[in-house]
Design a protein around this motif. Structure first.
Motif, PDB file in Angstrom:
ATOM      1  N   ASN A   1       0.825  -1.208   0.000  1.00  0.00           N
ATOM      2  CA  ASN A   1       0.000   0.000   0.000  1.00  0.00           C
ATOM      3  C   ASN A   1       0.858   1.258   0.000  1.00  0.00           C
ATOM      4  O   ASN A   1       0.518   2.270  -0.619  1.00  0.00           O
ATOM      5  CB  ASN A   1      -0.923  -0.014   1.221  1.00  0.00           C
ATOM      6  CG  ASN A   1      -1.961   1.094   1.166  1.00  0.00           C
ATOM      7  OD1 ASN A   1      -2.791   1.143   0.268  1.00  0.00           O
ATOM      8  ND2 ASN A   1      -1.904   1.992   2.136  1.00  0.00           N
ATOM      9  N   LYS A   2       1.994   1.180   0.671  1.00  0.00           N
ATOM     10  CA  LYS A   2       2.935   2.306   0.717  1.00  0.00           C
ATOM     11  C   LYS A   2       3.450   2.655  -0.670  1.00  0.00           C
ATOM     12  O   LYS A   2       3.822   3.806  -0.942  1.00  0.00           O
ATOM     13  CB  LYS A   2       4.096   1.933   1.649  1.00  0.00           C
ATOM     14  CG  LYS A   2       5.111   3.038   1.898  1.00  0.00           C
ATOM     15  CD  LYS A   2       6.193   2.548   2.851  1.00  0.00           C
ATOM     16  CE  LYS A   2       7.275   3.618   3.051  1.00  0.00           C
ATOM     17  NZ  LYS A   2       8.351   3.135   3.945  1.00  0.00           N
ATOM     18  N   HIS A   3       3.455   1.666  -1.591  1.00  0.00           N
ATOM     19  CA  HIS A   3       3.959   1.883  -2.943  1.00  0.00           C
ATOM     20  C   HIS A   3       2.848   1.827  -3.992  1.00  0.00           C
ATOM     21  O   HIS A   3       3.093   1.519  -5.161  1.00  0.00           O
ATOM     22  CB  HIS A   3       5.044   0.855  -3.271  1.00  0.00           C
ATOM     23  CG  HIS A   3       6.276   1.017  -2.442  1.00  0.00           C
ATOM     24  ND1 HIS A   3       6.456   0.369  -1.234  1.00  0.00           N
ATOM     25  CD2 HIS A   3       7.405   1.766  -2.633  1.00  0.00           C
ATOM     26  CE1 HIS A   3       7.620   0.708  -0.721  1.00  0.00           C
ATOM     27  NE2 HIS A   3       8.221   1.544  -1.543  1.00  0.00           N
ATOM     28  N   GLY A   4       1.628   2.104  -3.565  1.00  0.00           N
ATOM     29  CA  GLY A   4       0.535   2.281  -4.523  1.00  0.00           C
ATOM     30  C   GLY A   4      -0.196   1.030  -4.946  1.00  0.00           C
ATOM     31  O   GLY A   4      -1.047   1.098  -5.837  1.00  0.00           O
ATOM     32  N   VAL A   5       0.094  -0.119  -4.370  1.00  0.00           N
ATOM     33  CA  VAL A   5      -0.645  -1.340  -4.701  1.00  0.00           C
ATOM     34  C   VAL A   5      -1.790  -1.486  -3.700  1.00  0.00           C
ATOM     35  O   VAL A   5      -1.560  -1.635  -2.498  1.00  0.00           O
ATOM     36  CB  VAL A   5       0.264  -2.581  -4.639  1.00  0.00           C
ATOM     37  CG1 VAL A   5      -0.528  -3.840  -4.994  1.00  0.00           C
ATOM     38  CG2 VAL A   5       1.449  -2.427  -5.579  1.00  0.00           C
ATOM     39  N   LYS A   6      -3.022  -1.419  -4.196  1.00  0.00           N
ATOM     40  CA  LYS A   6      -4.189  -1.453  -3.313  1.00  0.00           C
ATOM     41  C   LYS A   6      -4.277  -2.794  -2.577  1.00  0.00           C
ATOM     42  O   LYS A   6      -3.886  -3.831  -3.119  1.00  0.00           O
ATOM     43  CB  LYS A   6      -5.460  -1.213  -4.128  1.00  0.00           C
ATOM     44  CG  LYS A   6      -5.516   0.172  -4.752  1.00  0.00           C
ATOM     45  CD  LYS A   6      -6.775   0.341  -5.591  1.00  0.00           C
ATOM     46  CE  LYS A   6      -6.810   1.731  -6.237  1.00  0.00           C
ATOM     47  NZ  LYS A   6      -8.008   1.899  -7.096  1.00  0.00           N
ATOM     48  N   PRO A   7      -4.813  -2.769  -1.346  1.00  0.00           N
ATOM     49  CA  PRO A   7      -4.865  -4.005  -0.545  1.00  0.00           C
ATOM     50  C   PRO A   7      -5.547  -5.173  -1.241  1.00  0.00           C
ATOM     51  O   PRO A   7      -5.044  -6.299  -1.184  1.00  0.00           O
ATOM     52  CB  PRO A   7      -5.641  -3.559   0.705  1.00  0.00           C
ATOM     53  CG  PRO A   7      -5.310  -2.109   0.844  1.00  0.00           C
ATOM     54  CD  PRO A   7      -5.226  -1.592  -0.558  1.00  0.00           C
ATOM     55  N   LEU A   8      -6.683  -4.937  -1.908  1.00  0.00           N
ATOM     56  CA  LEU A   8      -7.377  -6.043  -2.562  1.00  0.00           C
ATOM     57  C   LEU A   8      -6.551  -6.635  -3.700  1.00  0.00           C
ATOM     58  O   LEU A   8      -6.533  -7.857  -3.901  1.00  0.00           O
ATOM     59  CB  LEU A   8      -8.744  -5.583  -3.088  1.00  0.00           C
ATOM     60  CG  LEU A   8      -9.838  -5.356  -2.036  1.00  0.00           C
ATOM     61  CD1 LEU A   8     -11.131  -4.900  -2.696  1.00  0.00           C
ATOM     62  CD2 LEU A   8     -10.079  -6.616  -1.215  1.00  0.00           C
ATOM     63  N   ASP A   9      -5.877  -5.784  -4.450  1.00  0.00           N
ATOM     64  CA  ASP A   9      -5.008  -6.288  -5.520  1.00  0.00           C
ATOM     65  C   ASP A   9      -3.851  -7.087  -4.949  1.00  0.00           C
ATOM     66  O   ASP A   9      -3.473  -8.135  -5.493  1.00  0.00           O
ATOM     67  CB  ASP A   9      -4.473  -5.123  -6.366  1.00  0.00           C
ATOM     68  CG  ASP A   9      -5.546  -4.498  -7.242  1.00  0.00           C
ATOM     69  OD1 ASP A   9      -6.381  -5.245  -7.764  1.00  0.00           O
ATOM     70  OD2 ASP A   9      -5.547  -3.256  -7.387  1.00  0.00           O
ATOM     71  N   MET A  10      -3.272  -6.623  -3.844  1.00  0.00           N
ATOM     72  CA  MET A  10      -2.163  -7.324  -3.221  1.00  0.00           C
ATOM     73  C   MET A  10      -2.620  -8.680  -2.676  1.00  0.00           C
ATOM     74  O   MET A  10      -1.906  -9.686  -2.792  1.00  0.00           O
ATOM     75  CB  MET A  10      -1.567  -6.475  -2.090  1.00  0.00           C
ATOM     76  CG  MET A  10      -0.281  -7.050  -1.492  1.00  0.00           C
ATOM     77  SD  MET A  10       1.086  -7.121  -2.670  1.00  0.00           S
ATOM     78  CE  MET A  10       1.456  -8.853  -2.676  1.00  0.00           C
ATOM     79  N   LEU A  11      -3.799  -8.711  -2.092  1.00  0.00           N
ATOM     80  CA  LEU A  11      -4.324  -9.971  -1.583  1.00  0.00           C
ATOM     81  C   LEU A  11      -4.546 -10.973  -2.711  1.00  0.00           C
ATOM     82  O   LEU A  11      -4.224 -12.160  -2.571  1.00  0.00           O
ATOM     83  CB  LEU A  11      -5.638  -9.716  -0.838  1.00  0.00           C
ATOM     84  CG  LEU A  11      -5.524  -8.967   0.502  1.00  0.00           C
ATOM     85  CD1 LEU A  11      -6.902  -8.611   1.035  1.00  0.00           C
ATOM     86  CD2 LEU A  11      -4.758  -9.798   1.526  1.00  0.00           C
ATOM     87  N   ASP A  12      -5.091 -10.499  -3.823  1.00  0.00           N
ATOM     88  CA  ASP A  12      -5.299 -11.387  -4.971  1.00  0.00           C
ATOM     89  C   ASP A  12      -3.976 -11.924  -5.511  1.00  0.00           C
ATOM     90  O   ASP A  12      -3.871 -13.094  -5.898  1.00  0.00           O
ATOM     91  CB  ASP A  12      -6.040 -10.636  -6.091  1.00  0.00           C
ATOM     92  CG  ASP A  12      -7.513 -10.437  -5.776  1.00  0.00           C
ATOM     93  OD1 ASP A  12      -8.025 -11.141  -4.887  1.00  0.00           O
ATOM     94  OD2 ASP A  12      -8.143  -9.575  -6.406  1.00  0.00           O
ATOM     95  N   ILE A  13      -2.979 -11.066  -5.548  1.00  0.00           N
ATOM     96  CA  ILE A  13      -1.647 -11.486  -6.012  1.00  0.00           C
ATOM     97  C   ILE A  13      -1.081 -12.578  -5.108  1.00  0.00           C
ATOM     98  O   ILE A  13      -0.465 -13.550  -5.578  1.00  0.00           O
ATOM     99  CB  ILE A  13      -0.689 -10.271  -6.051  1.00  0.00           C
ATOM    100  CG1 ILE A  13      -1.060  -9.347  -7.213  1.00  0.00           C
ATOM    101  CG2 ILE A  13       0.770 -10.718  -6.161  1.00  0.00           C
ATOM    102  CD1 ILE A  13      -0.356  -8.002  -7.167  1.00  0.00           C
ATOM    103  N   GLY A  14      -1.309 -12.440  -3.813  1.00  0.00           N
ATOM    104  CA  GLY A  14      -0.688 -13.351  -2.852  1.00  0.00           C
ATOM    105  C   GLY A  14      -1.374 -14.686  -2.651  1.00  0.00           C
ATOM    106  O   GLY A  14      -0.738 -15.645  -2.223  1.00  0.00           O
ATOM    107  N   GLY A  15      -2.672 -14.787  -2.966  1.00  0.00           N
ATOM    108  CA  GLY A  15      -3.424 -16.005  -2.691  1.00  0.00           C
ATOM    109  C   GLY A  15      -2.799 -17.285  -3.225  1.00  0.00           C
ATOM    110  O   GLY A  15      -2.487 -18.209  -2.459  1.00  0.00           O
ATOM    111  N   PRO A  16      -2.566 -17.393  -4.538  1.00  0.00           N
ATOM    112  CA  PRO A  16      -1.978 -18.633  -5.067  1.00  0.00           C
ATOM    113  C   PRO A  16      -0.596 -18.936  -4.483  1.00  0.00           C
ATOM    114  O   PRO A  16      -0.294 -20.087  -4.152  1.00  0.00           O
ATOM    115  CB  PRO A  16      -1.895 -18.361  -6.580  1.00  0.00           C
ATOM    116  CG  PRO A  16      -2.927 -17.317  -6.840  1.00  0.00           C
ATOM    117  CD  PRO A  16      -2.939 -16.459  -5.618  1.00  0.00           C
ATOM    118  N   GLY A  17       0.240 -17.908  -4.359  1.00  0.00           N
ATOM    119  CA  GLY A  17       1.593 -18.105  -3.835  1.00  0.00           C
ATOM    120  C   GLY A  17       1.592 -18.604  -2.405  1.00  0.00           C
ATOM    121  O   GLY A  17       2.411 -19.459  -2.030  1.00  0.00           O
TER     122      GLY A  17
END
Length: 391
Positions: A207-223
């Motif tokens: 979030n500090k670098h402009g990636v919204k929380p929901l987008d970050m959560l989606d990115i992290g789920g599979p990993g």
């Protein structure tokens, strides 16, 4: 079981190579590497689709190394030399108990000072090569996937702290009896504690670098699903205590094709039953015990199921366009998987209003509810956007 990589290599190759690497720690490292790969792929895919964006960052080129930089490199070099030189002179002690060796205060002062001086000089020399008469400040474009270095460090530190904290809460009596051992070692880690605390750290950095929380959560789920599945391989192979309840039932006919250990297993040479359990005949040295009764190998079940669930998430990620939906699906799958495995897994049970439950069952239920809420919220948000567009 294979408590160390040395024992695993000996089993596979017959070679007795003394290495100061524990099997569980090795697979934890592999799990982080797997998560890193999956995160990077999703960062790149999301940026290409326009869901997340590159950002500019100011950097100064040509400035001399600051005292803080030199001190930081020197401190890192001192710790490295202090431990490594002592390890070289006491290699067998290191191999015998690498965890205790690394976390102890023992070390070689001369080695620490020499390596500290070398690291500080190296930082000074590298900075001197690039030094300009007038340092230049300029803006550079940073892609979101380049944040993975910081994300990995922060998630590892806070995830480890959370895993230890939740494990202490889950096993309060053991913690009160020996708090130092409970908080310091690499054994006794609670997955959900690591997930929650590590996740908060990741969301903060993103979030500090402009990636919204929901987008970050989606990115992290599979990993995260992949990392959990790989990490459980380490639990199974080392026998770290994440096993199930006793299973004395005969192997069912429909499972006749599988080795007996997939149904019921005593975890011989495991890392959790030293000085307890059944002593293995003719075994010499450490890790000479097995369980009194065979149990369900739940860590094996989880590793298989979670890697399959990762493949499911990976296969559907291109079809999901609404932010938050992917992570909602991850939470539901993860919660259901963990809730079901808790039915046959050894764990501390609590009792509230006559209802027995484990910490993991409670958090699993919360994960499923949160996952459903994310999916419903995302669908409703999309409907509102669609109606406003057409309206």
């Amino acid at each position: 079981m294979f408590p160390t990589i040395t024992s695993l290599l000996k089993y596979l190759t017959g070679l007795d190579i003394l290495l100061p690497v524990q099997t569980f720690g090795f697979f934890v490292a592999i799990a982080f590497m797997a998560a890193y790969w999956a995160f990077v792929q999703e960062f790149k895919r999301k940026e290409k689709l326009g869901y997340i964006h590159s950002f500019e960052k100011e950097v100064t080129v040509g400035a001399p190394a600051s005292p803080v930089d030199l001190a930081g490199n020197g401190l890192f070099g001192f710790i490295l030399g202090y431990k490594l030189v002592d390890m070289l002179f006491n290699y067998h002690a290191m191999v015998d108990d690498p965890q205790g060796f690394i976390l102890s205060l023992r070390g070689n002062w001369i080695g620490g000072i020499l390596v500290a001086a070398g690291f500080a000089y190296w930082a000074y020399a590298e900075s001197k090569k690039q030094e300009l008469k007038e340092p230049v400040t300029k803006k550079v474009l940073v892609h979101p996937y380049e944040l993975m270095g910081s994300i990995l460090v922060w998630s590892a530190v806070w995830g480890f702290a959370g895993a230890k904290l939740f494990n202490a809460l889950e096993n309060w009596n053991q913690f009160m009896a020996n708090p130092v051992d409970m908080l310091v070692g690499f054994s006794g880690l609670t997955f959900y504690g690591g997930l929650i605390c590590g996740g908060i750290a990741v969301l903060y950095i993103a979030n500090k670098h402009g990636v919204k929380p929901l987008d970050m959560l989606d990115i992290g789920g599979p990993g995260m699903m992949l990392a959990y599945g790989v990490g459980r391989i380490g639990c199974q192979m080392s026998g770290d205590g994440d096993w199930g309840i006793p299973n004395l039932a005969p192997k069912p006919h429909w499972l006749s094709w599988a080795p007996d250990w997939m149904w019921s297993f005593k975890f011989p040479h495991n890392v959790s039953m030293e000085n307890s359990g059944n002593v293995i005949p003719n075994c010499v040295g450490k890790f000479c015990n097995e369980l009194l009764q065979p149990v369900y190998p739940t860590s094996f079940y989880e590793s298989v199921v979670c890697i399959l669930l990762f493949l499911v998430l990976w296969s559907i990620r291109d079809r999901i366009k609404i932010p938050g939906i992917m992570f909602g699906i991850y939470l539901i799958l993860n919660g259901v998987e963990r809730f079901l495995i808790e039915l046959i897994r050894v764990n501390t049970r609590y009792n509230v209003a006559g209802i027995p439950f484990t910490q993991a069952e409670l958090i699993s239920l919360c994960c499923v509810i949160a996952g459903i809420a994310l999916i419903v919220s995302g669908l409703n948000r999309e409907k509102k956007i669609a109606s406003n567009t057409h309206g």
